[in-house]
Structure formats: C-alpha cells, structure tokens
Motif scaffolding. Sequence first.
Motif, PDB file in Angstrom:
ATOM      1  N   ARG A 161       0.832  -1.158  -0.003  1.00 43.29           N
ATOM      2  CA  ARG A 161       0.065   0.181   0.052  1.00 43.29           C
ATOM      3  C   ARG A 161       0.717   1.441   0.014  1.00 43.29           C
ATOM      4  O   ARG A 161       0.368   2.285  -0.582  1.00 43.29           O
ATOM      5  N   LEU A 198      -6.102  -3.519  -3.701  1.00 40.80           N
ATOM      6  CA  LEU A 198      -5.900  -2.003  -4.008  1.00 40.80           C
ATOM      7  C   LEU A 198      -6.224  -1.594  -5.461  1.00 40.80           C
ATOM      8  O   LEU A 198      -6.754  -0.346  -5.484  1.00 40.80           O
ATOM      9  N   GLY A 204      -6.564   6.976  -3.751  1.00 40.00           N
ATOM     10  CA  GLY A 204      -6.490   5.989  -2.524  1.00 40.00           C
ATOM     11  C   GLY A 204      -7.874   5.957  -1.760  1.00 40.00           C
ATOM     12  O   GLY A 204      -7.842   5.292  -0.666  1.00 40.00           O
ATOM     13  N   GLU A 257      -1.579  -0.569  -9.065  1.00 41.01           N
ATOM     14  CA  GLU A 257      -2.277  -1.224  -8.016  1.00 41.01           C
ATOM     15  C   GLU A 257      -2.762  -2.736  -8.367  1.00 41.01           C
ATOM     16  O   GLU A 257      -2.730  -3.430  -7.559  1.00 41.01           O
TER      17      GLU A 257
END
Length: 355
Positions: A94, A347, A354, A284
Amino acid sequence: MSAEDEPVLLHTDGRAAHIVLNRPRALNALNHAMVRRVDEALTVWEDDPAVETVVVTGAGERGLCAGGDIRAVHDDARDGDGTASAAFWRDEYRLNARIARYPKPYVAVMDGIVMGGGVGISAHGSVRIVTERSRVAMPETGIGFVPDVGGTWLLGRAPGELGTYLALTGVAVGAGDALLCGLADHYVPSGALPELLADLAVLPVREAVDRHVQPSPEGELAGQREWIDACFAADTVEEILRRLLAHDDPAAKEAAQTLLTRSPSALKTTLAAVRRARRLDTLEAVLDQEFRVSCAFLAHPDLVEGVRAQIIDKDRDPHWSPATLDEVTDADVERFFAPLGERELGLNLRAPDGS
C-alpha cells in the motif's frame, strides 16, 4: 531508544521534508514499524502547505535500502503461520502504491545498494536519482522468492526483455542501466548529493535537480540487448535456458549458469508474474497480483531454504524443492496466482487517489 536510534528519522529543512532510513547495520532493511512510520509521515506532509517536497535517503555509507527484513519473513514462514509477513506486505505494498500516487514531488536518492523493498520505496517516486555508487536489483529468485513491491510492474515495462532478464537473474545494475531500464530518472555524482539536498530546501525540485544532474556513465545492458532480447523473449524458462546455452556470447552462458542456481519454482513463477504484469493496466492491479504470489510463497519450502542458504547460514548451497524446472508444472505455477478471497490486498478496487 534515543532519537538517533529510531529506525526512521524525520525532519524538515526549508521547503523539503526528509525521510532517513536509519538501520545502517542492517543496510536500512525495512521492517513493519518502518513502513508504518513512513506512511504516517506522508499523511502529515501531504496536508502541510509548508512541505513542498519529500526526500528519502538512507543512513550510513552503504546504500539506501537492501530490501525488506527477510529474516523476519523467514522466521514467520518457518515457525509461524505467515500472518505477520502478510500484514507487513499489506502495508508495504500500500505504501508503494501511495508513493507512486503522491501529490507532491517524492525525491528518492538511490545511492549505493537499492534492492528489493528498497526499490519499492524509491523507484515508484516521481524523482529518482542514481549515483556512480548505485547498485539496483530485484534479487528475489536467489532466495526462493519472487520480485514484489511493484517490481514486476517496473521490470515488465523495461525496454525489450531487459526486465525479464533482471527479474529472473536478480543481477544488480549500475546507474546507466537503471536509467535505461526505467528504474531511475537522473544521474548525480555522490559527491554532489549534499549540495543537492541543500538546494532542495530552498528551490523548486526541478531547479534544484537540474543544477546537479550530469551525463550518466555508460551502462552494460545496451550493448547486450541482442542476446538478452533474443533469449529472454521465450515463453518458458526452459526455452530461455536453451537459447542462452546455445548463444555464442559468453555473457549469455554466464546468465544461464546464474539461472541454474535459482529456485526453479521462483523462476517459473517470476516469468509468469512479469508477463502478466505487462497486461495489467495499473500498479495497483500488479501489487494485488504480487500479494497473492508472495503469500503463497510463505507456504513454499524454497523461501525458507533460500533465506537460510543465502542470509542466515550463508553456505550459498540451497536445496530447492522441486530441484529442477521440469518438476515444476504449469498447475504448480498457477496456484501461486490463486485468489485470496477475503484476504485480498484489494488495491485495484480503490480510486487512484487511494479513497
């Protein structure tokens, strides 16, 4: 613990905020607490109008960061249930994604050794500086593991098959080759770094960097593209090896010998991971894939054995299981990519900011 003994040192200097990885005796290897500390600092600085730039460096003379704390992962895989390692990777990956999306300039000073997790905390930044001392690598196949921290995203986008070559062999490259492969942006001599850091305190990033950038020393990979692209374009590790051994260039045969020392399971899974990463549209999505593979390797004997042989006992004689490429089936490889259900990193389900 005194402030100087903290594993991550934070300070501001003018318009720049600084992250200093501070475990020099461990070559600044990242542990879970360090990842959380960096993430917390980025949260604070993102909303601080006085901070215009974030700079990450490593304490000591040897390098920015040698990777994640692989001894802790080894112990968790051998004696625990893998929960601690999965939690570490969850926060680390992350953080890698956050660095890539950070709204302010993120200047990574990739001086000295930058490997594994060190690549993750630097090569996703917006301004990546290498020096004549830089040695950049994703060496995971040598410890029975696979490139992670977004490494398959970066290497999958290197020119030709250079990324496949680096991912499978794990060899370290210098400044010129890091620039060629898209792992860095600028070359600054190490002797100029103190002046660069001083300028970042008072100048916009581009102006500060432009004051010190110089032409990079020539790398080695550009002259080796012919055999690297021809051999590493193959669809299987077995065919890559066959092409390398049949090639006239001694460097190709040297690469073959390197592959023969690596974990067969790690090699086949790494090749699949890099090729799949090329087809994914976002960092991601690749980090989600890497999280699946990394967690699966916690239950594979090669990770524990590889770390034992290379880092703990240092006998450099790992006994891989399976021992040969032929014994690693397509089904074996596919299992490393199996969905994790509720344990997914997730993600790619988030917005790019985010949220």
